[in-house]
Design a protein around this motif. Structure first.
Motif, PDB file in Angstrom:
ATOM      1  N   UNK A 223      63.669 -40.589 111.299  1.00 35.96           N
ATOM      2  CA  UNK A 223      64.161 -41.927 110.971  1.00 35.96           C
ATOM      3  C   UNK A 223      64.305 -42.148 109.466  1.00 35.96           C
ATOM      4  N   UNK A 224      63.440 -41.520 108.682  1.00 39.48           N
ATOM      5  CA  UNK A 224      63.423 -41.789 107.237  1.00 39.48           C
ATOM      6  C   UNK A 224      64.723 -41.366 106.557  1.00 39.48           C
ATOM      7  N   UNK A 225      65.528 -40.493 107.220  1.00 35.54           N
ATOM      8  CA  UNK A 225      66.772 -40.036 106.615  1.00 35.54           C
ATOM      9  C   UNK A 225      67.929 -41.002 106.849  1.00 35.54           C
ATOM     10  N   UNK A 226      67.690 -42.098 107.582  1.00 32.20           N
ATOM     11  CA  UNK A 226      68.701 -43.139 107.724  1.00 32.20           C
ATOM     12  C   UNK A 226      68.432 -44.213 106.661  1.00 32.20           C
ATOM     13  N   UNK A 227      69.497 -44.711 105.977  1.00 35.52           N
ATOM     14  CA  UNK A 227      69.281 -45.586 104.803  1.00 35.52           C
ATOM     15  C   UNK A 227      68.387 -46.793 105.069  1.00 35.52           C
ATOM     16  N   UNK A 228      68.686 -47.562 106.126  1.00 31.63           N
ATOM     17  CA  UNK A 228      67.871 -48.766 106.339  1.00 31.63           C
ATOM     18  C   UNK A 228      66.459 -48.417 106.822  1.00 31.63           C
ATOM     19  N   UNK A 229      66.301 -47.245 107.482  1.00 27.58           N
ATOM     20  CA  UNK A 229      64.966 -46.830 107.896  1.00 27.58           C
ATOM     21  C   UNK A 229      64.154 -46.306 106.716  1.00 27.58           C
ATOM     22  N   UNK A 230      64.847 -45.735 105.729  1.00 30.32           N
ATOM     23  CA  UNK A 230      64.146 -45.325 104.504  1.00 30.32           C
ATOM     24  C   UNK A 230      63.561 -46.549 103.806  1.00 30.32           C
ATOM     25  N   UNK A 231      64.325 -47.652 103.821  1.00 33.44           N
ATOM     26  CA  UNK A 231      63.821 -48.902 103.239  1.00 33.44           C
ATOM     27  C   UNK A 231      62.635 -49.440 104.050  1.00 33.44           C
ATOM     28  N   UNK A 232      62.750 -49.341 105.383  1.00 30.27           N
ATOM     29  CA  UNK A 232      61.630 -49.770 106.234  1.00 30.27           C
ATOM     30  C   UNK A 232      60.387 -48.929 105.964  1.00 30.27           C
ATOM     31  N   UNK A 233      60.570 -47.634 105.736  1.00 28.27           N
ATOM     32  CA  UNK A 233      59.452 -46.736 105.414  1.00 28.27           C
ATOM     33  C   UNK A 233      58.778 -47.160 104.111  1.00 28.27           C
ATOM     34  N   UNK A 234      59.607 -47.492 103.097  1.00 32.41           N
ATOM     35  CA  UNK A 234      59.049 -47.931 101.809  1.00 32.41           C
ATOM     36  C   UNK A 234      58.270 -49.240 101.973  1.00 32.41           C
ATOM     37  N   UNK A 235      58.832 -50.180 102.744  1.00 36.43           N
ATOM     38  CA  UNK A 235      58.139 -51.456 102.989  1.00 36.43           C
ATOM     39  C   UNK A 235      56.829 -51.214 103.721  1.00 36.43           C
ATOM     40  N   UNK A 236      56.857 -50.309 104.699  1.00 38.98           N
ATOM     41  CA  UNK A 236      55.640 -50.000 105.459  1.00 38.98           C
ATOM     42  C   UNK A 236      54.553 -49.430 104.552  1.00 38.98           C
ATOM     43  N   UNK A 237      54.929 -48.482 103.699  1.00 40.73           N
ATOM     44  CA  UNK A 237      53.920 -47.833 102.836  1.00 40.73           C
ATOM     45  C   UNK A 237      53.315 -48.841 101.863  1.00 40.73           C
ATOM     46  N   UNK A 238      54.149 -49.703 101.259  1.00 44.04           N
ATOM     47  CA  UNK A 238      53.638 -50.706 100.312  1.00 44.04           C
ATOM     48  C   UNK A 238      52.715 -51.692 101.038  1.00 44.04           C
TER      49      UNK A 238
END
Length: 324
Positions: free
Chosen positions: A188-203
């Motif tokens: 999922x992280x390789x899809x643009x909006x999911x990469x943003x979701x991953x960043x939000x999740x980690x923060x």
């Protein structure tokens, strides 16, 4: 006969999970000391075992042998129960974490069809333990730490859950095992909006587990040690165990929801899962020992004015992508 066999299997699986949690926590304490030391141009622990590998074991023995002190004036029932509320929900989360498979056996105690919902519900309980510790200690620094933690976790829970919902929407399931299987073609992280979701999740997850730059519930320079100022010995060790168990859990969730879980070529699935999880943990440690602590107003403003609106917008984009 079947029920007895099932009971024995449950006991064995429970013992294996508890053993893994204990060993993982001791390894992470040693690993964080090493990471912090090398960032500060030091060696870190070197005395006990090879490169200080047994230092955490020595620390555990020290904490177990310490006198159990109950400060005067504490609210005893609340003060005594707080460490259990901080640790037990974290241990229960391991029921649904998919470690992959080994020799054809799925390494997940129970693949619930509401797995991610179960995990979110349990991790939300941990804040009660922190607030109980602050309230029951009869200490102004502890109370301030507990209140800060409650406000912080409520604030960052919103963007964290929205990012989890985004991943669940793309997978079409709440089962942790099936979320990993949904990433078979592409993580999922390789899809643009999911990469943003991953960043939000980690923060958000960094704030949820009270780690720098969001460690204002402890904030040694302001609150001594915050909610666990009055704890020592075994009870302090339980908070320590809870902290590093939560660190492993949020990293395992990041690996499962966005990094393909145990998916990967050549190596055994369980090895891929551990590489991704401990990789995320190392990044979080690097962040902790690199960035300064933010102020309370900065922390709350970032959650409600920046992170939450972006998470909602990203959720809307995810819905549009799925419906188009």
């Amino acid at each position: 006969m079947v029920s007895i066999l099932t009971f024995i299997v449950m006991i064995v699986v429970g013992a294996v999970v508890l053993g893994f949690i204990a060993v993982s926590a001791m390894f992470l304490i040693w690993w964080e000391r090493k990471v912090a030391a090398h960032i500060q141009t030091r060696y870190g622990p070197m005395r006990v075992g090879w490169h200080g590998a047994l230092q955490s074991v020595a620390d555990v023995i020290k904490l177990l042998l310490k006198e159990n002190i109950t400060p005067e004036g504490v609210d005893k029932p609340v003060w005594w129960l707080a460490p259990f509320f901080a640790v037990v929900p974290s241990v229960m989360v391991f029921v649904c974490i998919p470690f992959g498979n080994l020799f054809g056996i799925d390494l997940i105690p129970r693949d619930l069809n509401i797995g991610i919902l179960y995990i979110i519900a349990l991790t939300s309980v941990c804040v009660l333990g922190i607030f109980m510790a602050g309230w029951g200690s009869n200490n102004k620094y502890s109370l301030l730490g507990g209140m800060r933690s409650a406000a912080q976790i409520v604030s960052y829970e919103v963007p964290l859950i929205i990012s989890v919902v985004t991943a669940a929407m793309f997978a079409g399931t709440l089962s942790m095992q099936k979320i990993v299987e949904a990433q078979k073609g592409m993580w999922f992280v390789f899809q643009p909006n999911m990469a943003l979701a991953f960043l939000i999740f980690v923060i958000s997850a960094t704030a949820e587990i009270n780690r720098t730059p969001f460690d204002i519930p402890e904030a040694e320079s302001e609150l001594v040690a915050g909610f666990h100022t009055e704890y020592s010995g075994m009870k302090f060790a339980m908070f320590f165990l809870g902290e590093y168990t939560n660190l492993f859990i949020v990293s395992a969730l990041a690996a499962t929801l966005f990094l393909g879980g145990w998916q990967g070529p050549f190596l055994p699935p369980v090895l891929w899962f551990l590489i991704k999880t401990y990789g995320v943990i190392t990044v979080l440690m690097w962040v902790r020992w690199t960035l300064p602590r933010v102020r309370v107003d900065q922390l709350m403003g970032f959650a409600w004015k920046v992170l939450t609106p972006i998470a909602f917008a990203n959720l809307a984009v995810a819905g549009w992508v799925l419906l188009r």
